[in-house]
Design an enzyme around this catalytic site. Structure first.
Site, PDB file in Angstrom:
ATOM      1  N   GLY A 272       0.827  -1.211   0.000  1.00 56.51           N
ATOM      2  CA  GLY A 272       0.000   0.000   0.000  1.00 56.51           C
ATOM      3  C   GLY A 272       0.855   1.251   0.000  1.00 56.51           C
ATOM      4  O   GLY A 272       2.080   1.184  -0.062  1.00 56.51           O
ATOM      5  N   VAL A 273       0.189   2.388   0.079  1.00 54.52           N
ATOM      6  CA  VAL A 273       0.925   3.648   0.088  1.00 54.52           C
ATOM      7  C   VAL A 273       1.214   4.056   1.534  1.00 54.52           C
ATOM      8  O   VAL A 273       0.616   3.535   2.456  1.00 54.52           O
ATOM      9  CB  VAL A 273       0.133   4.778  -0.623  1.00 54.52           C
ATOM     10  N   GLY A 274       2.134   5.002   1.705  1.00 54.93           N
ATOM     11  CA  GLY A 274       2.386   5.557   3.032  1.00 54.93           C
ATOM     12  C   GLY A 274       3.731   5.145   3.591  1.00 54.93           C
ATOM     13  O   GLY A 274       4.464   4.348   3.002  1.00 54.93           O
ATOM     14  N   ASN A 275       4.009   5.730   4.756  1.00 54.00           N
ATOM     15  CA  ASN A 275       5.339   5.571   5.328  1.00 54.00           C
ATOM     16  C   ASN A 275       5.602   4.167   5.870  1.00 54.00           C
ATOM     17  O   ASN A 275       6.723   3.683   5.827  1.00 54.00           O
ATOM     18  CB  ASN A 275       5.554   6.621   6.416  1.00 54.00           C
ATOM     19  N   GLU A 297      -0.274  -1.896  -7.008  1.00 54.24           N
ATOM     20  CA  GLU A 297      -0.919  -0.803  -7.743  1.00 54.24           C
ATOM     21  C   GLU A 297      -0.082   0.457  -7.763  1.00 54.24           C
ATOM     22  O   GLU A 297      -0.248   1.289  -8.636  1.00 54.24           O
ATOM     23  CB  GLU A 297      -2.305  -0.537  -7.181  1.00 54.24           C
ATOM     24  N   ASN A 387      -9.624   8.090   3.733  1.00 53.48           N
ATOM     25  CA  ASN A 387      -9.324   8.138   2.293  1.00 53.48           C
ATOM     26  C   ASN A 387     -10.351   7.305   1.538  1.00 53.48           C
ATOM     27  O   ASN A 387     -11.246   7.824   0.903  1.00 53.48           O
ATOM     28  CB  ASN A 387      -7.918   7.613   2.017  1.00 53.48           C
ATOM     29  N   GLY A 391      -7.278   0.064  -3.340  1.00 58.16           N
ATOM     30  CA  GLY A 391      -7.104  -1.293  -3.859  1.00 58.16           C
ATOM     31  C   GLY A 391      -6.973  -2.312  -2.749  1.00 58.16           C
ATOM     32  O   GLY A 391      -6.775  -3.500  -3.018  1.00 58.16           O
ATOM     33  N   LYS A 411      -3.125   9.367  17.800  1.00 50.09           N
ATOM     34  CA  LYS A 411      -3.382  10.612  18.546  1.00 50.09           C
ATOM     35  C   LYS A 411      -2.807  10.545  19.964  1.00 50.09           C
ATOM     36  O   LYS A 411      -3.514  10.696  20.975  1.00 50.09           O
ATOM     37  CB  LYS A 411      -4.886  10.926  18.600  1.00 50.09           C
TER      38      LYS A 411
HETATM   39  O1  0RQ Z   1      -4.202  11.462  11.193  1.00 54.20           O
HETATM   40  O2  0RQ Z   1      -3.103  12.847   9.513  1.00 54.20           O
HETATM   41  O3  0RQ Z   1      -4.391  13.883  11.392  1.00 54.20           O
HETATM   42  O4  0RQ Z   1      -2.197  12.738  11.825  1.00 54.20           O
HETATM   43  O5  0RQ Z   1      -5.366   8.761  10.414  1.00 54.20           O
HETATM   44  O6  0RQ Z   1      -2.828   7.658   9.756  1.00 54.20           O
HETATM   45  O7  0RQ Z   1      -0.935   6.610  10.991  1.00 54.20           O
HETATM   46  O8  0RQ Z   1      -0.479   8.508   9.347  1.00 54.20           O
HETATM   47  O9  0RQ Z   1      -1.148   6.167   8.616  1.00 54.20           O
HETATM   48  O10 0RQ Z   1      -0.841   7.399   6.401  1.00 54.20           O
HETATM   49  O11 0RQ Z   1      -0.389   4.939   6.728  1.00 54.20           O
HETATM   50  O12 0RQ Z   1      -2.720   5.834   6.730  1.00 54.20           O
HETATM   51  C1  0RQ Z   1      -5.434   3.321   6.825  1.00 54.20           C
HETATM   52  C2  0RQ Z   1      -5.554   5.771   6.440  1.00 54.20           C
HETATM   53  C3  0RQ Z   1      -3.419   4.719   7.206  1.00 54.20           C
HETATM   54  C4  0RQ Z   1      -4.190   4.304   4.867  1.00 54.20           C
HETATM   55  C5  0RQ Z   1      -4.676   4.535   6.348  1.00 54.20           C
HETATM   56  C6  0RQ Z   1      -5.326   8.930  11.841  1.00 54.20           C
HETATM   57  C7  0RQ Z   1      -3.889   9.278  12.124  1.00 54.20           C
HETATM   58  C8  0RQ Z   1      -3.574  10.208  10.963  1.00 54.20           C
HETATM   59  C9  0RQ Z   1      -3.442   8.626   8.952  1.00 54.20           C
HETATM   60  P1  0RQ Z   1      -3.404  12.847  10.975  1.00 54.20           P
HETATM   61  P2  0RQ Z   1      -1.272   7.302   9.716  1.00 54.20           P
HETATM   62  P3  0RQ Z   1      -1.183   6.122   7.042  1.00 54.20           P
HETATM   63  C10 0RQ Z   1      -3.040   1.272  -1.691  1.00 54.20           C
HETATM   64  C11 0RQ Z   1      -4.008   0.548  -0.789  1.00 54.20           C
HETATM   65  C12 0RQ Z   1      -6.823   2.469   2.731  1.00 54.20           C
HETATM   66  C13 0RQ Z   1      -6.451   2.406   1.265  1.00 54.20           C
HETATM   67  C14 0RQ Z   1      -5.424   1.378   0.979  1.00 54.20           C
HETATM   68  C15 0RQ Z   1      -5.358   4.106   3.896  1.00 54.20           C
HETATM   69  C16 0RQ Z   1      -4.318   9.540   9.812  1.00 54.20           C
HETATM   70  O13 0RQ Z   1      -3.371   3.184   4.825  1.00 54.20           O
HETATM   71  O14 0RQ Z   1      -5.956   5.070   3.428  1.00 54.20           O
HETATM   72  O15 0RQ Z   1      -5.042   0.558   1.771  1.00 54.20           O
HETATM   73  N1  0RQ Z   1      -5.707   2.829   3.613  1.00 54.20           N
HETATM   74  N2  0RQ Z   1      -4.992   1.428  -0.245  1.00 54.20           N
HETATM   75  O16 0RQ Z   1      -3.735   9.901  13.380  1.00 54.20           O
HETATM   76  C17 0RQ Z   1      -8.763   7.966  14.409  1.00 54.20           C
HETATM   77  C18 0RQ Z   1      -7.977   5.769  14.383  1.00 54.20           C
HETATM   78  C19 0RQ Z   1      -6.885   6.206  13.567  1.00 54.20           C
HETATM   79  C20 0RQ Z   1      -6.842   7.550  13.217  1.00 54.20           C
HETATM   80  C21 0RQ Z   1      -5.144   6.496  12.324  1.00 54.20           C
HETATM   81  N3  0RQ Z   1      -8.103   4.494  14.744  1.00 54.20           N
HETATM   82  N4  0RQ Z   1      -8.891   6.685  14.755  1.00 54.20           N
HETATM   83  N5  0RQ Z   1      -7.761   8.439  13.637  1.00 54.20           N
HETATM   84  N6  0RQ Z   1      -5.749   7.688  12.453  1.00 54.20           N
HETATM   85  N7  0RQ Z   1      -5.829   5.562  13.010  1.00 54.20           N
HETATM   86  C22 0RQ Z   1      -3.370   2.671  -2.155  1.00 54.20           C
HETATM   87  C23 0RQ Z   1      -4.499   2.854  -3.110  1.00 54.20           C
HETATM   88  O17 0RQ Z   1      -5.342   2.060  -3.233  1.00 54.20           O
HETATM   89  C24 0RQ Z   1      -4.588   4.059  -3.927  1.00 54.20           C
END
Ligand code: 0RQ
Length: 510
Positions: A272-275, A297, A387, A391, A411
Site C-alpha cells: 500500500g501507500v504511506g510511510n 498498484e 481516504n 485497492g 493521537k
Molecule cells: O491522522 O493525519 O491527522 O495525523 O489517520 O494515519 O498513521 O499517518 O497512517 O498514512 O499509513 O494511513 C489506513 C488511512 C493509514 C491508509 C490509512 C489517523 C492518524 C492520521 C493517517 P493525521 P497514519 P497512514 C493502496 C491501498 C486504505 C487504502 C489502501 C489508507 C491519519 O493506509 O488510506 O489501503 N488505507 N490502499 O492519526 C482515528 C484511528 C486512527 C486515526 C489512524 N483508529 N482513529 N484516527 N488515524 N488511526 C493505495 C491505493 O489504493 C490508492
C-alpha cells in the site's frame, strides 16, 4: 507548439485550459485520469474551479461529477473541493480539503474497490441515462502521428473513461518524461458480465496489451499543453515503530519460507501507500530475499530502491507515487526502469483473477482492527471517511497472504487501533490473516474467533490497552449460553468509540 503532439488534426485542437473548461457545462460527468497523485489533469480542473466561482458570482450553479482512477493532486481535488465545484466524487480520495467537504456533507462520495471502478462506469451507474459520460479528461505524455496516446505516470481508469465518454479533453504534460513510452501495457477489460475472457497474465512480468492506446480522434474536443509536476510528496525516514512493524512482517515471511510455504523469492508483493508500507520495502531491501517481483498498484521510492539493488526483478503497477528525489532518480534511470516497470490499467493491476493466480502478498495500512480480525481501513469512528478502500479490498480478498499494519495507538495514545468491534468493516475476519503493530504479528490463520482474539490482544494491542480489551472479552464470554462463537456485549461493543466522541479519549476514566 508542443513537439509532443504529432497528429496533425489534433494540433489544431490545442487551446487554453480556460477555453477547454468553457466546453464543459454545469452538471457534466467527467472521467479523469489520476492515481495516487500521478498522471492527473492539472490545468483543466483549476480552470473549472475558477469557472465555478465566476458562474456563482453571476448567480448560476456550476458543479460536475468527478470520476478518477484514485487520488489526484491539489489542482484537482483541493481546488475543486475548495470551490465546491464537485457534486459527486468516485472512487477514491486522499485530499484533505475534499475529505473535509465530504465529511461535512457538502460533496457526495462513493468509496469503491478500484478494480471495479471501470466496469461500474462502463455499465453506466455514474453516467447519463444513455450510460455515457460527458468528457474524459486525461493527462498523456505524448500524442503520436496516428493519434494513439502514450499515457503518463498512471494508467488508472483511463481506458474505461475513453470507452464511455462522448468527448475527450487531452492534457499533454511536457513535464512527464517522454521516454516512459513502452512502459505501459494497455489491455481493456471490456466484456459484459458473463462474456469475459481470461486475462492472460501468468507471471507478474507478463505483457499482454499494447504500449499505447488508439482512440477515436474525432471525439477529441480540446488539447491542452501543460508542464506541471505530479504531486510528489517526500517520504519520512522510517520511524522506530514503522521499522518494528516492518521487522515483524519480514520475520513472518522468513518463517513462511522456512516452513516451505513460500519460495525464497516470495510471491509477488503488493504494498500500500504511506510511510509504513515504504518502511517494509526498505526492510526488504536490507533483508535476504532475492529475485522478488511485485504485482501491486503503486510504485513508491522503496520499490525503486529494490529495483536498483536488483532484489526486485520487476514492478507491475498502475501508477507511481514517488518523492521529488524518487522522481529525479526515475528520470535519470528511465531506460533501465522501462524494462523493469510495467504500468497497467487499474482493472488489470487490481484484478482478482490475476491476484489469486499469482498468490500475492498484500500489505496495507489500517485505521482500526477488532479483536476478532475485522479491519477498518477507511472510517474514523465509523462515520468520517479518511481516504477510501482503494485497492486494499481487491488485494485483501484475493491474495495468498493478507496482512494489515498500523501503529497500535493514534493521537498520542488516546486512540487504540485495536478495538472490541471495528466501527466500520472493510475487510472481514475471513480474508484477514495477519494483523501487525509495533508490538507483534497476530497470525490469524487456522484460528477460531476466540483464538484470534487472544492473538490480536496479546500480539498487537498496546500494553496499556490489553487489560481493557481483556476485560471486554472476558465479560462478553461470561453471559448466558448463547453467542460463545464470537462473544460480544452489543451495548458496549462501541464503548471505545462513544467515549472518544464524548471525551476525545477512548480510555475509560479511572
Ligand atoms: O491522522 O493525519 O491527522 O495525523 O489517520 O494515519 O498513521 O499517518 O497512517 O498514512 O499509513 O494511513 C489506513 C488511512 C493509514 C491508509 C490509512 C489517523 C492518524 C492520521 C493517517 P493525521 P497514519 P497512514 C493502496 C491501498 C486504505 C487504502 C489502501 C489508507 C491519519 O493506509 O488510506 O489501503 N488505507 N490502499 O492519526 C482515528 C484511528 C486512527 C486515526 C489512524 N483508529 N482513529 N484516527 N488515524 N488511526 C493505495 C491505493 O489504493 C490508492
Amino acid at each position: 507548439m508542443s513537439d509532443r503532439i504529432l497528429h496533425k488534426g489534433l494540433k489544431a485542437k490545442v487551446m487554453s485550459a480556460e477555453e477547454a473548461a468553457g466546453l464543459i457545462p454545469n452538471g457534466a460527468i467527467l472521467g479523469m485520469s489520476g492515481f495516487t497523485g500521478a498522471g492527473y489533469p492539472k490545468a483543466v480542473p483549476i480552470a473549472l474551479s475558477k469557472r465555478a466561482i465566476e458562474e456563482r458570482m453571476k448567480g448560476k450553479p456550476f458543479k460536475i461529477t468527478a470520476l478518477t482512477g484514485a487520488s489526484t493532486g491539489p489542482e484537482l481535488d483541493q481546488a475543486m473541493g475548495l470551490t465546491e465545484s464537485v457534486s459527486f466524487r468516485f472512487p477514491y480520495n486522499g485530499d484533505a480539503v475534499m475529505r473535509q467537504k465530504i465529511n461535512e456533507g457538502v460533496i457526495e462520495y462513493q468509496d469503491m474497490h478500484l478494480s471495479h471502478a471501470g466496469s461500474l462506469v462502463r455499465y453506466g451507474y455514474y453516467g447519463r441515462p444513455d450510460n455515457k459520460i460527458d468528457f474524459a479528461v486525461i493527462e498523456v505524455t505524448k500524442i503520436k502521428e496516428d493519434g494513439s496516446l502514450v499515457f503518463s505516470s498512471s494508467c488508472g481508469a483511463n481506458t474505461a473513461y475513453f470507452d464511455v465518454a462522448e468527448k475527450y479533453i487531452l492534457e499533454v504534460n511536457e513535464w512527464q518524461d517522454e521516454r516512459m513510452e513502452g512502459m505501459h501495457d494497455i489491455l481493456g477489460v471490456t466484456g459484459r458480465h458473463g462474456e469475459r475472457t481470461p486475462i492472460p497474465i501468468l507471471r507478474a512480468d507478463d505483457r499482454v496489451g499494447s504500449p499505447t492506446l488508439k482512440i477515436d480522434v474525432s471525439k477529441v474536443a480540446a488539447v491542452v499543453v501543460t508542464n506541471n509536476p505530479d504531486r510528489n510528496a517526500p517520504f519520512k525516514a522510517p520511524e522506530a515503530d514503522h521499522k518494528r512493524i516492518a521487522q515483524h512482517i519480514l520475520d513472518f515471511l522468513d518463517g513462511e519460507v522456512k516452513a516451505g510455504r513460500l519460495p525464497k523469492s516470495l510471491t509477488p508483493l503488493q504494498s500500500g501507500v504511506g510511510n509504513i508500507a515504504n518502511a517494509v520495502l526498505v526492510g526488504l531491501n536490507e533483508g535476504h530475499f532475492e529475485n522478488m517481483m511485485s504485482y501491486t498498484e503503486v510504485i513508491q521510492d522503496g520499490m525503486l530502491d529494490l529495483l536498483d539493488s536488483g532484489k526486485l526483478k520487476i514492478a507491475s503497477a498502475t501508477a507511481f507515487s514517488v518523492s521529488p528525489e524518487g522522481q529525479e532518480r526515475f528520470n535519470k534511470n528511465i531506460d533501465r526502469y522501462r524494462k523493469q516497470i510495467i504500468l497497467r490499467p487499474q482493472d488489470v493491476s487490481n484484478h482478482p483473477e490475476v491476484i489469486r493466480r499469482l498468490g500475492c502478498i498484500a500489505m496495507n495500512g489500517f485505521v482500526e482492527a477488532d479483536i476478532y480480525g475485522h479491519v477498518n481501513s477507511t472510517h474514523i469512528v465509523g462515520k468520517g471517511i479518511e481516504n477510501g478502500i482503494g485497492g486494499s479490498g481487491d488485494f485483501a480478498r484475493n491474495s495468498a497472504y493478507t496482512i494489515f499494519m498500523s501503529p497500535s495507538v493514534a493521537k498520542g495514545g488516546k486512540i487504540s487501533a485495536i478495538v472490541p468491534f471495528a466501527s466500520h468493516i472493510d475487510h472481514t475476519e475471513h480474508e484477514v490473516n495477519g494483523i501487525v503493530t509495533e508490538y507483534g504479528f497476530a497470525d490469524l490463520r487456522g484460528k477460531s474467533p476466540k483464538q484470534k482474539a487472544k492473538e490480536v490482544i496479546e500480539k498487537c494491542a498496546h500494553p496499556d490497552w490489553r487489560p481493557i480489551l481483556w476485560d471486554y472479552y472476558n465479560r462478553s464470554l461470561k453471559g448466558g449460553s448463547f453467542g460463545k462463537h464470537t462473544p460480544h456485549m452489543l451495548k458496549e461493543a462501541f464503548s471505545f468509540h462513544t467515549r472518544y466522541l464524548e471525551t476525545g479519549d477512548m480510555r475509560p476514566k479511572k
